[in-house]
Motif scaffolding. Structure first.
Motif, PDB file in Angstrom:
ATOM      1  N   LEU A   1      36.300  20.719  49.221  1.00  0.00           N
ATOM      2  CA  LEU A   1      36.364  19.307  49.587  1.00  0.00           C
ATOM      3  C   LEU A   1      35.802  18.549  48.387  1.00  0.00           C
ATOM      4  CD1 LEU A   1      37.089  17.231  51.744  1.00  0.00           C
ATOM      5  CD2 LEU A   1      34.729  17.329  52.551  1.00  0.00           C
ATOM      6  N   GLU A   2      36.694  18.013  47.589  1.00  0.00           N
ATOM      7  CA  GLU A   2      36.277  17.402  46.334  1.00  0.00           C
ATOM      8  C   GLU A   2      35.531  16.097  46.577  1.00  0.00           C
ATOM      9  OE1 GLU A   2      39.259  18.814  42.920  1.00  0.00           O
ATOM     10  OE2 GLU A   2      40.241  17.613  44.459  1.00  0.00           O
ATOM     11  N   ASP A   3      34.486  15.919  45.796  1.00  0.00           N
ATOM     12  CA  ASP A   3      33.639  14.729  45.938  1.00  0.00           C
ATOM     13  C   ASP A   3      34.125  13.638  44.983  1.00  0.00           C
ATOM     14  OD1 ASP A   3      31.629  13.007  46.633  1.00  0.00           O
ATOM     15  OD2 ASP A   3      30.059  14.031  45.507  1.00  0.00           O
ATOM     16  N   ASP A   4      35.401  13.270  45.104  1.00  0.00           N
ATOM     17  CA  ASP A   4      35.961  12.282  44.183  1.00  0.00           C
ATOM     18  C   ASP A   4      36.781  11.207  44.885  1.00  0.00           C
ATOM     19  OD1 ASP A   4      38.116  13.807  44.954  1.00  0.00           O
ATOM     20  OD2 ASP A   4      38.859  14.197  42.919  1.00  0.00           O
TER      21      ASP A   4
ATOM     22  N   SER B   1      33.961   7.003  50.373  1.00  0.00           N
ATOM     23  CA  SER B   1      33.832   8.120  51.301  1.00  0.00           C
ATOM     24  C   SER B   1      32.383   8.579  51.317  1.00  0.00           C
ATOM     25  CB  SER B   1      34.758   9.274  50.884  1.00  0.00           C
ATOM     26  OG  SER B   1      34.397   9.760  49.602  1.00  0.00           O
ATOM     27  N   ASN B   2      32.075   9.464  52.251  1.00  0.00           N
ATOM     28  CA  ASN B   2      30.725  10.024  52.382  1.00  0.00           C
ATOM     29  C   ASN B   2      30.860  11.540  52.410  1.00  0.00           C
ATOM     30  OD1 ASN B   2      28.133  10.821  53.094  1.00  0.00           O
ATOM     31  ND2 ASN B   2      27.850   9.194  54.574  1.00  0.00           N
ATOM     32  N   TRP B   3      30.789  12.139  51.225  1.00  0.00           N
ATOM     33  CA  TRP B   3      31.072  13.563  51.076  1.00  0.00           C
ATOM     34  C   TRP B   3      30.115  14.428  51.882  1.00  0.00           C
ATOM     35  CZ3 TRP B   3      28.614  17.751  48.343  1.00  0.00           C
ATOM     36  CH2 TRP B   3      29.446  18.859  48.137  1.00  0.00           C
TER      37      TRP B   3
ATOM     38  N   GLU C   1      46.177  10.261  44.661  1.00  0.00           N
ATOM     39  CA  GLU C   1      47.284  11.129  44.275  1.00  0.00           C
ATOM     40  C   GLU C   1      47.453  12.282  45.258  1.00  0.00           C
ATOM     41  OE1 GLU C   1      46.700  12.360  40.277  1.00  0.00           O
ATOM     42  OE2 GLU C   1      46.782  10.312  39.458  1.00  0.00           O
ATOM     43  N   ASN C   2      46.354  12.881  45.657  1.00  0.00           N
ATOM     44  CA  ASN C   2      46.415  13.994  46.605  1.00  0.00           C
ATOM     45  C   ASN C   2      46.259  13.475  48.031  1.00  0.00           C
ATOM     46  OD1 ASN C   2      46.526  15.829  44.405  1.00  0.00           O
ATOM     47  ND2 ASN C   2      44.290  15.717  44.222  1.00  0.00           N
ATOM     48  N   LYS C   3      46.497  14.339  48.974  1.00  0.00           N
ATOM     49  CA  LYS C   3      46.327  13.962  50.372  1.00  0.00           C
ATOM     50  C   LYS C   3      44.878  13.576  50.632  1.00  0.00           C
ATOM     51  CE  LYS C   3      46.723  15.772  55.083  1.00  0.00           C
ATOM     52  NZ  LYS C   3      46.981  16.967  55.913  1.00  0.00           N
ATOM     53  N   ARG C   4      44.676  12.437  51.275  1.00  0.00           N
ATOM     54  CA  ARG C   4      43.328  11.986  51.604  1.00  0.00           C
ATOM     55  C   ARG C   4      42.710  12.940  52.615  1.00  0.00           C
ATOM     56  NH1 ARG C   4      39.558   7.879  49.806  1.00  0.00           N
ATOM     57  NH2 ARG C   4      38.030   7.693  51.479  1.00  0.00           N
ATOM     58  N   MET C   5      41.449  13.346  52.336  1.00  0.00           N
ATOM     59  CA  MET C   5      40.788  14.325  53.186  1.00  0.00           C
ATOM     60  C   MET C   5      39.671  13.721  54.034  1.00  0.00           C
ATOM     61  SD  MET C   5      42.533  16.969  52.474  1.00  0.00           S
ATOM     62  CE  MET C   5      41.591  18.206  53.356  1.00  0.00           C
ATOM     63  N   MET C   6      39.049  12.646  53.549  1.00  0.00           N
ATOM     64  CA  MET C   6      37.893  12.088  54.251  1.00  0.00           C
ATOM     65  C   MET C   6      38.172  10.670  54.745  1.00  0.00           C
ATOM     66  SD  MET C   6      34.638  13.354  51.941  1.00  0.00           S
ATOM     67  CE  MET C   6      35.406  13.145  50.331  1.00  0.00           C
ATOM     68  N   PRO C   7      37.570  10.289  55.861  1.00  0.00           N
ATOM     69  CA  PRO C   7      37.699   8.901  56.309  1.00  0.00           C
ATOM     70  C   PRO C   7      37.016   7.959  55.324  1.00  0.00           C
ATOM     71  CG  PRO C   7      36.052  10.049  57.616  1.00  0.00           C
ATOM     72  CD  PRO C   7      36.710  11.087  56.764  1.00  0.00           C
ATOM     73  N   VAL C   8      37.346   6.685  55.428  1.00  0.00           N
ATOM     74  CA  VAL C   8      36.761   5.676  54.548  1.00  0.00           C
ATOM     75  C   VAL C   8      35.388   5.283  55.059  1.00  0.00           C
ATOM     76  CG1 VAL C   8      36.947   3.258  53.796  1.00  0.00           C
ATOM     77  CG2 VAL C   8      38.953   4.758  53.710  1.00  0.00           C
ATOM     78  N   GLU C   9      34.436   5.204  54.138  1.00  0.00           N
ATOM     79  CA  GLU C   9      33.110   4.669  54.456  1.00  0.00           C
ATOM     80  C   GLU C   9      32.684   3.779  53.298  1.00  0.00           C
ATOM     81  OE1 GLU C   9      28.563   6.185  55.465  1.00  0.00           O
ATOM     82  OE2 GLU C   9      30.293   7.354  56.138  1.00  0.00           O
TER      83      GLU C   9
END
Length: 655
Positions: A224-227, A231-233, A553-561
């Motif tokens: 789970l990339e922190d980029d 977001s809140n990794w 560019e990649n599929k979004r993995m985390m909700p927006v914060e």
């Protein structure tokens, strides 16, 4: 603060384990494989830059004649599969000082040929971060190549962490195999919890003699990339949490609970002052301006303390509050005592709030861990506002945004049978909304004197947290440096270094939380005009300043914060010469919204109208809430990118 309160429980633990025969820790003879084979990456990982092949974490609590100790083991194997990974891993940073009680510290490189490069003490170097004043130790790795595996083992002896600890079970790299194990004497009871679909913990009381092991294992954990922007990794990765909950030898249960913590805090900080300290506090309060408005009175108190009593968590303790006021310096305990004494003097109803950083350790109301009690706030129930006692640049109603939108432990006094006691309640810490952080921009673009070089005037009012980015600066830097900082701020709106005039209003800490920061700049707009035959192209969108564009560019993995709710109102007036015509105005008509549960929580809406020789453009942009679910990401992205699209609008003028 929470460490001070925890000491009493640790003493309770000490008193009972000392009656037990000293134990050795179970992984004392832990070693890596003597003849490891070269690693061949499975097909699914062949395109990864870097892979954690295995990660083994062990924590063991043991007792000896000196009391409890904790042993911590980390054993990592990392596959290197790119030039970037080689560059990133040519230093293996040590998670400790070489002067600490290090039992084992080993590292080696296993090349794809099978050759082994073993690192030893002579390979340990020191690096100094001059800016932060911090020293780091690291292994300098030589001979690293693609296809190699870096292997490291760290084993430390340290004080036990019993009042709450979390371990990450996911990373920004894929993990083929990860194993966490907590080992402890069988007279102890630990409470645990996993987050974000972590595998269930397994309890085994047969694996080690007179000990219990709690283990969590995962395989093929996706990275789970922190980029990802906004977001809140740490809140979204898999992690595991534990704390000591009971002692079967003395019947102790529910250790490190919030009720006991609240009671201890209240008792510690609500004692009568000695006469000398009370007089010093009363004299100090005489210099604080009085107000009938409670929020303003609290603002005055906060401003006085923060401007006259420097705070540092590590200042040496003074004997009394009188000494704190005299020496004009306070540590964490002392600053809390001082504020409480002042609130008592002014008869201000208040509560102490213990909180955590939501970007680090989210507060879980269902898991009472002292990990969540590292940060301090004050709450004033009659006005429903918070104050931070330790952050010098903040003033009520603004608090660090990372402590809000989170739960906290609210401690207040309550009387039972004539005795006042501390009561703890878990409540939500809201953050000031868009009514606080509301920015207004008034722009006038005047072409009437020169169509090739319009005069542009931009007045921007920054509210709340946006103003906090600017207002304190004036009080903490020299005047000449402040002028340079203002110039760099203005450049975002002038798109050039030159301007005719630049003025500000409400800068300095005396306006924080009270008035918006206002920046007024006038400049020539020739750099925004291009001649194209008989037409003039004018980049009107750039006058609102550069805007963030959200790429994914990649599929979004985390909700927006986001950090805090905020809104913008931008009004642009374009004055045209007589007879001039304009094209492309339709581009100013924009409408993007994010609806959650039938309510619009984010939007960018823009419109225009013509009025004689003037064009009036107005847009509104707002983000009402902090969290936007993953399924609403595309509509959120459209809203945030709308300002960047507006930024690119060019109109065509002809005279």
């Amino acid at each position: 603060m929470r460490k001070l309160i925890a000491k009493s429980i640790l003493v309770l633990f000490l008193c009972n384990v000392n009656t037990i025969i000293a134990q050795d820790y179970s992984f004392k003879d832990y070693k890596w494989e003597q003849k490891p084979k070269a690693f061949v990456a499975p097909e699914e990982f062949k395109n990864e830059n870097e892979v954690i092949v295995s990660r083994n974490i062990k924590v063991e609590i043991v007792s000896d004649k000196n009391g409890p100790k904790q042993y911590y083991l980390l054993h990592d194997k990392i596959f290197i599969n790119s030039d970037d990974a080689i560059e990133k891993n040519n230093k293996i940073y040590l998670p400790f000082s070489v002067k600490e009680n290090v039992v084992k510290n080993e590292a080696r490189v296993i090349l794809k040929s099978g050759k082994i490069i073993t690192l030893d003490k002579k390979d340990i170097k020191e690096e100094v971060d001059e800016e932060r004043g911090v020293k780091y130790n690291y292994f300098a790795v030589n001979g690293l190549e693609k296809g190699a595996v870096i292997e490291k083992i760290f084993l430390l002896e340290e004080a036990p962490e019993l009042n709450g600890k979390s371990f990450r079970m996911q990373d920004d790299l894929p993990i083929m195999d990860i194993n966490f194990e907590l080992i402890f004497p069988n007279h102890l009871v630990f409470k645990t919890k996993g987050y974000n679909n972590l595998a269930e913990a397994v309890v085994d009381d047969k694996l080690y003699k007179d000990k219990v092991a709690i283990s969590v294992k995962e395989t093929n954990v996706p990275k789970l990339e922190d980029d990802e922007k906004y977001s809140n990794w740490k809140a979204n990765i898999k992690y595991f949490r534990y704390k000591l909950d009971g002692n079967l030898y003395n019947g102790s249960k529910n250790l490190y609970n919030f009720k006991e913590f609240a009671s201890n805090v209240y008792e510690r900080f609500n004692k009568d002052l000695d006469k000398k300290s009370q007089k010093a506090v009363d004299d100090f309060c005489k210099s604080i301006p009085k107000s009938n408005d409670l929020q303003e009175q609290i603002w005055n108190i906060e401003n006085k303390v923060k401007k006259t009593i420097p705070y540092n968590r590590y200042f040496d303790s003074k004997e009394t509050l009188a000494d704190v006021i005299k020496t004009k310096q306070a540590n964490q305990t002392e600053i809390l005592l001082l504020y409480l004494a002042i609130f008592k003097h002014f008869k201000i109803d208040h509560q102490i709030v213990f909180a955590s950083d939501r970007y680090d350790i989210a507060f879980d109301p269902e898991f009472e861990s002292y990990e969540n009690l590292d940060e301090l706030l004050f709450f004033f129930p009659s006005i429903n506002k918070f104050m931070t006692p330790t952050e010098i640049e903040y003033r009520i109603p603004l608090i660090p945004n990372n402590l809000a939108n989170n739960n906290g432990l609210f401690i207040k006094g309550k009387e039972f049978a004539g005795v006042k006691m501390g009561i703890g309640e878990i409540n939500f810490i809201p953050i000031p909304g868009v009514e606080i952080t509301h920015d207004v921009m008034d722009i006038t673009i005047d072409f009437t004197k020169d169509i090739e070089n319009p005069t542009i005037t931009n007045e921007i009012s920054f509210g709340g947290y946006a103003a906090l980015n600017f207002q304190p600066i004036k009080d903490f830097v020299p005047a000449e440096q402040y002028k340079e900082i203002l110039k760099s701020i203005a450049e975002n709106y002038t798109i050039q270094e030159e301007y005719s005039s630049l003025t500000t209003e409400n800068d300095g800490t005396e306006f924080i939380g009270k008035k918006p920061f206002v920046l007024k700049v006038t400049f020539d707009g020739k750099d925004l005009v291009q001649k194209a035959g008989d037409n003039y192209l004018f980049s009107v969108g750039k006058t609102i300043g550069s805007q963030m564009e959200l790429y994914q560019e990649n599929k979004r993995m985390m909700p927006v914060e986001i950090d805090y709710p905020h809104s913008y109102l931008r009004k642009i007036k374009i004055k045209l010469p007589k007879g001039a015509t304009v094209k492309n105005l339709e581009k100013f008509a924009m409408n993007h919204k994010t609806d959650i549960n039938g309510k619009t929580e984010a939007a960018f809406v823009s419109n225009y109208k013509t009025q004689g020789d003037e064009i009036l453009i107005e847009n509104t942009e707002y983000y009402n809430v902090i969290n936007y679910p993953l399924e609403h990401f595309d509509s959120y992205k459209a809203v945030i990118n709308a300002a960047a699209d507006f930024n690119k609008i060019v109109i065509v003028l002809n005279q």
